[in-house]
Design an enzyme around this catalytic site. Structure first.
Site, mmCIF file in Angstrom:
data_model
loop_
_atom_site.group_PDB
_atom_site.id
_atom_site.type_symbol
_atom_site.label_atom_id
_atom_site.label_comp_id
_atom_site.label_asym_id
_atom_site.label_seq_id
_atom_site.Cartn_x
_atom_site.Cartn_y
_atom_site.Cartn_z
ATOM 1 N N CYS A 83 35.860 36.207 44.382
ATOM 2 C CA CYS A 83 36.219 35.278 45.460
ATOM 3 C C CYS A 83 35.057 34.315 45.680
ATOM 4 C CB CYS A 83 36.527 36.015 46.762
ATOM 5 S SG CYS A 83 36.814 34.829 48.104
ATOM 6 N N LYS A 95 38.993 40.939 38.137
ATOM 7 C CA LYS A 95 39.351 39.515 38.228
ATOM 8 C C LYS A 95 38.109 38.657 38.075
ATOM 9 C CE LYS A 95 42.271 36.135 40.366
ATOM 10 N NZ LYS A 95 43.325 35.915 41.354
ATOM 11 N N GLY A 141 38.419 32.847 52.821
ATOM 12 C CA GLY A 141 37.396 33.838 53.146
ATOM 13 C C GLY A 141 37.945 35.231 53.378
ATOM 14 N N GLY A 181 47.188 27.724 37.443
ATOM 15 C CA GLY A 181 47.990 26.526 37.217
ATOM 16 C C GLY A 181 49.321 26.752 36.544
ATOM 17 N N ASN A 230 40.970 26.009 48.639
ATOM 18 C CA ASN A 230 41.032 26.912 49.783
ATOM 19 C C ASN A 230 39.681 27.544 50.027
ATOM 20 O OD1 ASN A 230 40.929 30.075 49.407
ATOM 21 N ND2 ASN A 230 41.748 29.219 47.492
ATOM 22 N N ASN A 289 38.822 42.342 42.916
ATOM 23 C CA ASN A 289 38.462 40.932 43.100
ATOM 24 C C ASN A 289 36.958 40.773 43.304
ATOM 25 O OD1 ASN A 289 38.275 38.252 43.529
ATOM 26 N ND2 ASN A 289 39.471 38.208 45.424
HETATM 27 O O1 DOR Z 1 40.258 31.150 45.985
HETATM 28 C C1 DOR Z 1 40.187 32.249 46.512
HETATM 29 N N1 DOR Z 1 40.357 32.379 47.831
HETATM 30 N N2 DOR Z 1 39.917 33.322 45.763
HETATM 31 C C2 DOR Z 1 39.746 34.540 46.284
HETATM 32 O O2 DOR Z 1 39.451 35.448 45.553
HETATM 33 C C3 DOR Z 1 39.914 34.773 47.701
HETATM 34 C C4 DOR Z 1 40.475 33.641 48.462
HETATM 35 C C5 DOR Z 1 39.944 33.627 49.866
HETATM 36 O O3 DOR Z 1 40.403 34.441 50.670
HETATM 37 O O4 DOR Z 1 39.052 32.824 50.175
#
Ligand code: DOR
Length: 315
Positions: free
Chosen positions: A133, A170, A72, A255, A69, A130
């Site tokens: 990300c 995190k 953002g 996972g 993903n 967080n």
């Molecule tokens: O994989 C992720 N996608 N981790 C994050 O902390 C935020 C999220 C995103 O919104 O892109």
């Protein structure tokens, strides 16, 4: 009957099985399929100060190993969360863990302050900070890849919320010195650690010969990252046992699709676990993990989740 409750730095959760941030927004879409009040907590999608549209689409791609993903940090902003989503969760009887994010330490602090000073704060068991990300970069840097930047965020959030709020930092798996970064977070005010966020990846469509995601890179989650998550939790616990990291609770995520995945994380040192990507295939996965984990513990003569935490480190 096995006691599956979890202790997170003094906050007791009814179950050590919760959702992972980002996979169920603020829980509403789960409620049609599963009892959100039975979860250890609903961890909400990371929220920033202002509404955000996130990154260009396509921003999700499925691979046989897991999901990528590049969302953002799309979302409606912290004021909408505290006005609409947190009261809904409280009315549903759910415990919330609110994931907070920001573009700089001050924004993290302000988002956190608005959550803990809101009328809905009573239903919030902890904040997850967080810093990891992979899809937003402040000057090219994910906070969690640098101890100084990680500490700056945790310091700002701790200063904004006071001493009594449980803060989980995190962590990113995309680092070489996981323990050093974790130590920086704890010394700056984290009460616990969540491991892990997604692992940066790329998937290329061989038909179009182009990356599947509009922005090329994305965070990998799902079955492929489970051993990475177990490794990270293991390293954190080992560092605590060696006196290289203060003893704080670790929340394991990555996972988890079934009870044995969750049990591995617990044996490696996790005091609680989160279910993320598996929710998309089956929103009742946490309930199945909760029931299965009880059986696994009982079969091994363990009366509580706490007795199993870090068990694999025993000589
Ligand atoms: O994989 C992720 N996608 N981790 C994050 O902390 C935020 C999220 C995103 O919104 O892109």
């Amino acid at each position: 009957d096995v006691d599956l409750s979890a202790d997170l730095a003094g906050v007791r959760l009814r179950s050590g099985v919760m959702t992972a941030s980002g996979c169920a927004a603020a829980g509403r879409e789960l409620a049609a399929f599963t009892d959100v009040a039975a979860l250890g907590a609903v961890v909400t999608k990371s929220v920033m100060l202002a509404p955000r549209s996130g990154r260009p689409t396509p921003r999700m791609a499925e691979t046989p190993a897991g999901m990528l993903n590049s969302i953002g940090l799309q979302g409606g902003g912290v004021d909408a969360l505290v006005e609409h989503d947190l009261p809904w969760l409280a009315a549903a009887g759910a415990t919330a863990v609110v994931s907070v994010a920001g573009g700089d330490p001050d924004e993290f602090g302000e988002v956190a302050r608005r959550v803990v000073t809101s009328p809905a704060a009573a239903g919030v068991a902890a904040l997850e900070v967080n810093i990891s990300c992979p899809n937003v970069a402040n000057r090219g840097l994910v906070f969690a890849c640098d101890p100084g930047s990680s500490a700056a965020v945790l310091r700002a959030v701790r200063a904004a919320v006071g001493d009594d709020v449980v803060l989980l930092a995190k962590l990113s798996p995309d680092v070489t010195d996981l323990v050093g970064i974790a130590r920086a977070c704890v010394e700056a005010g984290a009460s616990g650690l969540t491991a892990i966020n997604t692992l940066l990846g790329v998937d290329i469509d061989v038909r179009t010969m182009r990356p599947r995601l509009a922005v090329t890179t994305g965070g990998l989650s799902g079955p492929a990252v489970r051993p990475v998550a177990v490794r990270c939790v293991w390293q954190l616990r080992a560092a605590m046992l060696a006196g290289l990291l203060p003893e704080v609770p670790v929340v394991g995520t990555g996972g988890v699709a079934g009870p044995e995945d969750a049990f591995q994380l617990v044996l490696a040192g996790a005091s609680a676990v989160q279910v993320g990507t598996a929710l998309f295939a089956d929103p009742s996965t946490p309930a199945r993990v909760d029931a299965g984990l009880r059986s696994l513990l009982a079969e091994r003569g363990l009366a509580s989740l706490g007795e199993a935490v870090g068990h694999a480190h025993r000589p």
